[in-house]
Motif scaffolding. Structure first.
Motif, short mmCIF file in Angstrom:
data_model
loop_
_atom_site.label_atom_id
_atom_site.label_comp_id
_atom_site.label_asym_id
_atom_site.label_seq_id
_atom_site.Cartn_x
_atom_site.Cartn_y
_atom_site.Cartn_z
N ILE A 75 21.90 18.17 22.43
CA ILE A 75 21.50 19.27 23.50
C ILE A 75 22.41 18.92 24.89
CG2 ILE A 75 19.68 19.41 25.06
CD1 ILE A 75 18.74 20.55 22.56
N VAL A 76 22.63 19.94 25.39
CA VAL A 76 23.19 20.03 27.00
C VAL A 76 22.52 20.64 27.65
CG1 VAL A 76 24.77 21.82 26.17
CG2 VAL A 76 25.38 20.37 28.24
N GLY A 77 21.88 19.80 28.67
CA GLY A 77 20.95 20.51 29.52
C GLY A 77 21.41 21.19 30.94
N ALA A 88 29.11 26.00 34.03
CA ALA A 88 29.79 24.92 33.22
C ALA A 88 30.81 25.36 32.38
CB ALA A 88 28.59 24.77 32.09
N PRO A 89 32.14 24.39 32.33
CA PRO A 89 33.17 24.49 31.38
C PRO A 89 32.82 25.15 30.06
CG PRO A 89 33.21 22.59 32.73
CD PRO A 89 31.85 22.88 32.80
N ASP A 90 33.51 25.87 29.40
CA ASP A 90 33.12 26.20 27.91
C ASP A 90 33.00 24.76 27.22
OD1 ASP A 90 33.15 28.81 28.98
OD2 ASP A 90 34.66 29.42 27.58
N ALA A 91 34.08 23.80 27.29
CA ALA A 91 34.14 22.75 26.70
C ALA A 91 32.98 22.07 26.64
CB ALA A 91 35.35 21.88 26.97
N GLY A 118 30.38 29.36 23.55
CA GLY A 118 30.46 28.84 22.19
C GLY A 118 29.47 28.08 21.79
N ALA A 119 28.27 28.13 22.39
CA ALA A 119 27.19 27.21 22.22
C ALA A 119 26.65 27.46 20.58
CB ALA A 119 25.93 27.68 23.00
#
Length: 447
Positions: free
Chosen positions: A113-115, A125-128, A168-169
């Motif tokens: 998870i990235v919140g 947010a950067p795509d990476a 890209g999530a």
């Protein structure tokens, strides 16, 4: 003994039912539609049953020219939906897929998870930082009487999935667009924009979203297993149910009113939008039962509003060239009307003075700013139809909106009756006003 008790009980219940007083028109519509049809997801067999129910009910009430105007639409249906944190603190979460969500494999996916505290943070947010992860977007929507917070915070649902996909999530979870703290998620539609690839997209209940925030704040990597299996089922029929109160003067223009017949599939659509149908229909019935109005009232129970406003677009395509004197819709629950707004070609329209006096006697005053209508009548407003918004108290609306809690018990009959009274007062003024109600300049329309 048991048999005697059952027989006596049945006799007592039958006697009570036969002697019960009949419901008023408004509540009877909400009760009947939610009881006899239930949930009414657009384009499904349930919505088709609702149209059949609606035609029978409107004919029985004495409306003229009752008919269904069909149209076709792409249909999305819900599948299985589960989520479970697997590390660092294993536990299950409660969620609901968003309309048009993509699907995981049957076995689900597991990812980190990235919140983000809001949609703007995700955009920046950067795509990476996002690629291959499950995005979680939170926010702090609060209750307002006019529902104004929905426009801003609702963007997390409407556009968040496309933004996450473009970065890209693997999937996206959002905090429900709601103001409650019940463990009941809020669904809602979103569309894949700018060529975004569909990914799994769901809303967590507010308590689960806050729980996930706390877990993320511990600073350890959070991994989640997600299973969502909705699917698109192809093109299927929907339709608008139309009824009329004929007017005396065919040249005076139509007064278009209504709400939407479809609902989300989690509850039974009592406040969204059986209540809107009840309010507008009961008010139109009072006009029908009185002296014949100058203008025809056209009552529309719009189909497929929740999945993208297909009914409103179909109505405008079929009737956009006809003269419409005015339009208004009810799609904000069952609670009382507390103010009104208008958008007329003449800012000093005599009708505004008439409405201010008539509604003011009920304690309903004019609000600031111009009326804009809603999803179903929006296409007609874009074509220049004058519009009135009778604004209902939305303080508790987003506690219930798009959830399994949208059921009949949430209807406050006293407030519903007040809304019907306000709509009746408005209609009695607009159907006979000598104001010519000139059209507004047309707005640019989307293809």
């Amino acid at each position: 003994m048991r048999a005697l008790f059952s027989a006596a009980t049945a006799l007592l219940l039958a006697s009570s039912a036969s002697s019960a007083p009949p419901s008023d028109v408004g509540y009877d519509i909400v009760e009947g539609l939610t009881t006899e049809v239930g949930q009414r997801l657009a384009g499904t067999e349930a919505e088709a049953r609702a149209r059949t129910w609606a035609v029978a009910r409107l004919k029985a009430l004495g409306f003229a020219n009752v008919r269904v105007e069909p149209f076709d639409m792409p249909v999305w249906v819900r599948g299985g939906e589960t989520a479970e944190i697997v590390a660092p603190f294993p536990q299950k979460l409660v969620l609901a897929a968003l309309g048009n969500s993509g699907a995981t494999p049957e076995a689900g996916i597991t990812a980190e998870i990235v919140g983000f505290p809001g949609l703007d943070a995700l955009k920046a947010a950067p795509d990476a930082e996002v690629r291959g992860k499950i995005v979680f977007v939170s926010h702090r929507m609060t209750a307002t009487q006019d529902g104004s917070s929905y426009g801003y915070f609702g963007a997390a649902r409407r556009t968040g999935p496309s933004i996450a996909s473009s970065k890209g999530a693997a999937a996206i979870l959002i905090r429900s667009i709601g103001t409650d703290h019940h463990r009941v998620p809020h669904t809602g539609v979103q569309d894949w924009t700018n060529g975004a690839k569909p990914i799994p997209a769901a809303a967590l209940s507010v308590p689960d979203a806050e729980q996930l925030e706390r877990i993320i704040a511990r600073g350890k990597p959070v991994r989640l297993h997600l299973t969502l299996t909705p699917r698109m089922t192809g093109i299927h029929p929907s339709g608008n149910v139309i009824a009329e109160v004929p007017g005396r003067d065919s040249k005076a223009g139509v007064v278009l009113i209504g709400g939407h017949l479809d609902s989300w599939d989690l509850g039974t659509g009592a406040i969204d939008d059986a209540a809107g149908l009840a309010i507008t229909t009961a008010a139109a019935k009072r006009i029908l039962d009185g002296p014949k109005p100058k203008r025809t009232i056209r009552l529309v129970w719009f189909g497929a509003e929740e999945e993208g406003g297909f009914g409103g677009k179909a109505y405008a395509k079929a009737h956009g060239t006809e003269k419409h004197a005015l339009t208004a819709e009810a799609d904000f629950g069952a609670d009382r009307v507390w103010q009104f707004r208008t958008h007329f070609a003449d800012a000093k329209s005599p009708l505004l003075t008439e409405l201010t006096s008539a509604l003011g006697d009920m304690g309903v005053g004019p609000g600031s700013g111009a009326a804009h209508g809603g999803t179903d009548i929006g296409p007609m407003v874009e074509r220049g139809t004058p519009v009135i918004d009778l604004e209902q108290d939305g303080t508790r609306y987003f506690d219930i909106h798009h959830t399994a809690d949208d059921t009949l018990d949430k209807i406050d009959r006293a407030q519903l009756d007040q809304a019907i009274d306000a709509w009746t007062t408005m209609l009695r003024v607009v159907v006979d006003t000598p104001d010519p109600l000139s059209a507004l300049p047309a707005q640019p329309q989307e293809d």
